[in-house]
Design an enzyme around this catalytic site. Sequence first.
Site, PDB file in Angstrom:
ATOM      1  N   ILE B 125       8.589  12.652  -8.780  1.00  0.00           N
ATOM      2  CA  ILE B 125       8.100  12.385 -10.143  1.00  0.00           C
ATOM      3  C   ILE B 125       7.198  11.145 -10.165  1.00  0.00           C
ATOM      4  CG2 ILE B 125       9.874  13.563 -11.524  1.00  0.00           C
ATOM      5  CD1 ILE B 125      11.428  10.898 -11.629  1.00  0.00           C
ATOM      6  N   PRO B 127       4.043  10.836 -11.074  1.00  0.00           N
ATOM      7  CA  PRO B 127       3.279  10.604 -12.321  1.00  0.00           C
ATOM      8  C   PRO B 127       4.106   9.857 -13.365  1.00  0.00           C
ATOM      9  CG  PRO B 127       2.948  12.855 -11.543  1.00  0.00           C
ATOM     10  CD  PRO B 127       4.064  12.268 -10.703  1.00  0.00           C
ATOM     11  N   TYR B 128       5.393  10.191 -13.464  1.00  0.00           N
ATOM     12  CA  TYR B 128       6.275   9.503 -14.408  1.00  0.00           C
ATOM     13  C   TYR B 128       6.366   8.011 -14.057  1.00  0.00           C
ATOM     14  CZ  TYR B 128      10.665   7.867 -16.453  1.00  0.00           C
ATOM     15  OH  TYR B 128      11.614   7.134 -17.121  1.00  0.00           O
ATOM     16  N   TYR B 129       6.548   7.719 -12.768  1.00  0.00           N
ATOM     17  CA  TYR B 129       6.635   6.316 -12.356  1.00  0.00           C
ATOM     18  C   TYR B 129       5.323   5.575 -12.623  1.00  0.00           C
ATOM     19  CZ  TYR B 129      11.272   6.340 -10.380  1.00  0.00           C
ATOM     20  OH  TYR B 129      12.624   6.388 -10.247  1.00  0.00           O
ATOM     21  N   LYS B 132       5.304   4.679 -16.239  1.00  0.00           N
ATOM     22  CA  LYS B 132       6.221   3.561 -16.499  1.00  0.00           C
ATOM     23  C   LYS B 132       5.633   2.258 -15.973  1.00  0.00           C
ATOM     24  CE  LYS B 132       9.714   4.090 -18.360  1.00  0.00           C
ATOM     25  NZ  LYS B 132       9.879   4.127 -19.849  1.00  0.00           N
TER      26      LYS B 132
END
Lengths: 213, 213
Positions: B125, B127-129, B132
Amino acid sequence: MKVFVIGANGNIGRLISQQLNEKGEEVVAGIRKPEQAAFFEDHDIKTAHVDLLGRPEEMGVTLDGFDAIIFTAGSGGKTGDDMTLLVDLDGAVKSMQAAEIAGVKRYIMVSALWAENRNRWNDAIRPYYAAKFYADEWLRTRTNLDYTIVEPGALTFDKGVGKINISGVEGGSVAREDVARTVVALLDQPQTIKRTIPVITGDTPIKEALKNV
Amino acid sequence: MKVFVIGANGNIGRLISQQLNEKGEEVVAGIRKPEQAAFFEDHDIKTAHVDLLGRPEEMGVTLDGFDAIIFTAGSGGKTGDDMTLLVDLDGAVKSMQAAEIAGVKRYIMVSALWAENRNRWNDAIRPYYAAKFYADEWLRTRTNLDYTIVEPGALTFDKGVGKINISGVEGGSVAREDVARTVVALLDQPQTIKRTIPVITGDTPIKEALKNV
């Protein structure tokens, strides 16, 4: 001038690489895949591998010894917004960090008109604008690079006319060829450092327009 | 203390809202859709509409008069990375700008373990990191908020144990209930201001652990 083009195989990247080459600059086209090299070999332009999903430290080795970096990479519409995040935003920031690691001061970012103003982002591609916004903001506030951010209006495949408008721009279009010419022309123009420059087709010759940035 | 929870209807958001309410704080649960209100009405918790795709100015009106904001919204795995960009990154930054507009100084961000270190992002994941990371970086460098960034390890639905580790954390898991307790406990702890705090299940009572942040 020794110039490295990141995203050289894109439409604007190819034009920039060719124009720099024709001008007699020492240009290296940064490409992602070996098969992208053929176009540049045909034009007697050197290539080097760049992986925007890799580490800035690796990229920094590749960029060592250059006078300027042009970032015109984009994940494009064919991949998902995972790549918008990892290439257009994080890949761009990595290339800035790589420039700093390599000690290359001059950095040109090809962005998009109004990327800096969330209220004017194109609703159809807001995630793309968000990625460009945060990449541009990093360049402005988190680096000491001698940057110029070029913000073209709607891009066309028209033949360039060599004339642009860069002040009082609200909207409009511009030929990719003229975007490339603008980038090439401002590389050695110190008055463009730390400036964000909107570019649309206009009535002032590019060099002249850039004098009054 | 008057606390506004953005993303209140998420798993951690609900726990935080309930715990604040039980503690006697004046909590308002920020929700996106009217049908999300039922859960909070059942628990005698007020709700207010928050649109992270809207303008910071609008959000600022909603946040006016609060003492603290907790951001625990996330677009989640059911939507695409367009929403990761527009909610987890740009929505988060909008909420910071809204906090500044409203003059709310205290701001707690629920982030993820190692979000600040690209080399340790979870490959599944990334892209999520990335989202963030850029949101957290904005909070650290582009605001004057009294922020705390909480970085939980792998989240579980286990019952909380009320004990955590926050120093020397390399990896590990933590119950969402303990993440919520940690957030609630650090709200009024000035030593946690401008700190990034990793949180995993551990052996020190939460309040005690936070004393030595």
